[in-house]
Design a protein around this motif. Sequence first.
Motif: not given
Length: 451
Positions: A369-370, A405-406, A434-437, A441-443
């Motif tokens: 995912l990340v 990307q973020v 990873d959770c933070s990224i 990304t969703a934001k």
Amino acid sequence: MAVHPLPAASTVRSRALDRGRLLRAAVPLADVCALFVAVVLAGVTPWTFLYAGVVLLGLHLDPARAGRICPQLSTDAGWLLARGVTPVVVLMPAAAALDADPNWALLVPMAVGLLLLGRGATYALERRARAEGVLAEPTLIVGAGEVADRLADILSQHPEYGLRLVGSVDAEGRRVGNVSLLGDHRDIGRFIETHGVRRVVIAFGISESDLITVLRSAERSSAEFHVVPRLWEASAMAPGAGNVDDVWGIPLAQLRRPTARSRNQLVKRCFDVVAASLLLLLTSPLLLALAVAVRLSSPGPILFRQKRVGLDGSLFEILKFRSMYEIADSDTRWTVGDDGVTRVGRVLRATSLDELPQLVNVLRGEMSLVGPRPERPHFADSFGARVPRYEDRHRVRAGMTGLPQVCGLRGDTSIDDRIRFDNAYIEGWSLWGDCSIVIRTAKCVLTGQGA
């Protein structure tokens, strides 16, 4: 009288390695026993078991405390207290809301006290094993100069640290005291394997560029890496920190090397599989609708397939919803003009929905995912030839999203900056990172910043 031959060097190294593993296993075993006894004494309930599980995860998901040379209870006491108390802050309100009443007043002090007792006993056992020569770990010094010479003298005069020098390596071929010079730093991985090295101590006398090469070339070895901090005599990093050992007055900072830890790889893979499975399940109606829209937008397949470079430079086929008209040179063209993108494709690209099929790549184990974004072989070869440290990003699986990307490094942005961010992500990996990224990304997608 029978003469018994001396054991081979490989046998001695194997015995030392087995003893080291046994002693390291004693710490988690002691933690499990301490928490089990605390749960039994406070009352066996789902809440007390949940508390014990959370504490155990907090103790052993942090690699900074594992693999130290001289663990001290005085250094770890505050850290253990925090790991024992913090879960209650979260669990107590939840238990109260469900009318549960675990005996927190007994459970927490009992758990913390037993953890301190168990850790103190296992730390003392390890120090005793080192002092008596039961545990003697083959050690390699990297670099040369005054600090390296002093370290070699200390380790030879103080066997209680349990570090047995097997040699040194240096970029300029300089010797360290009476220690054997094995060769150049570029062959450090081979030396670690040949001599069964368990500890690598990096001293001064090696350039920053060579140092990075040393660390990354042997990143996946089982050896623990320690480095003498710069300006250590000016207390730039004082002994007593969680990942710092004091070796006769010289601090040795243990490097985290998160991507080399097999448990971290397992945690990351489990996170990928669970999260990707949930996302595929939740977005399945959307995926079906997008597939129909792409099929009706223009002639061609629903999915766009393309070779990309992944883990260790291996190739895999990435999946995307097709957003373009069929283009013959898509493998070597850097960008595609607006006239080459379908109307549906413009929406897919603006919202990043074209990348949802990559969840299948994640489940296959081809992506994460990340991680670093996978590049086409043509451009990977080009960047690898001119961008320093480009190949280092292939140490981990490619990702659907990543730190560059973020941070706004998407599309036609600096390759050098992206590589620096990718390698920074790899060096500082954590599950929370990873959770933070993923959240960031969703934001970006929801606010249109990812367009």
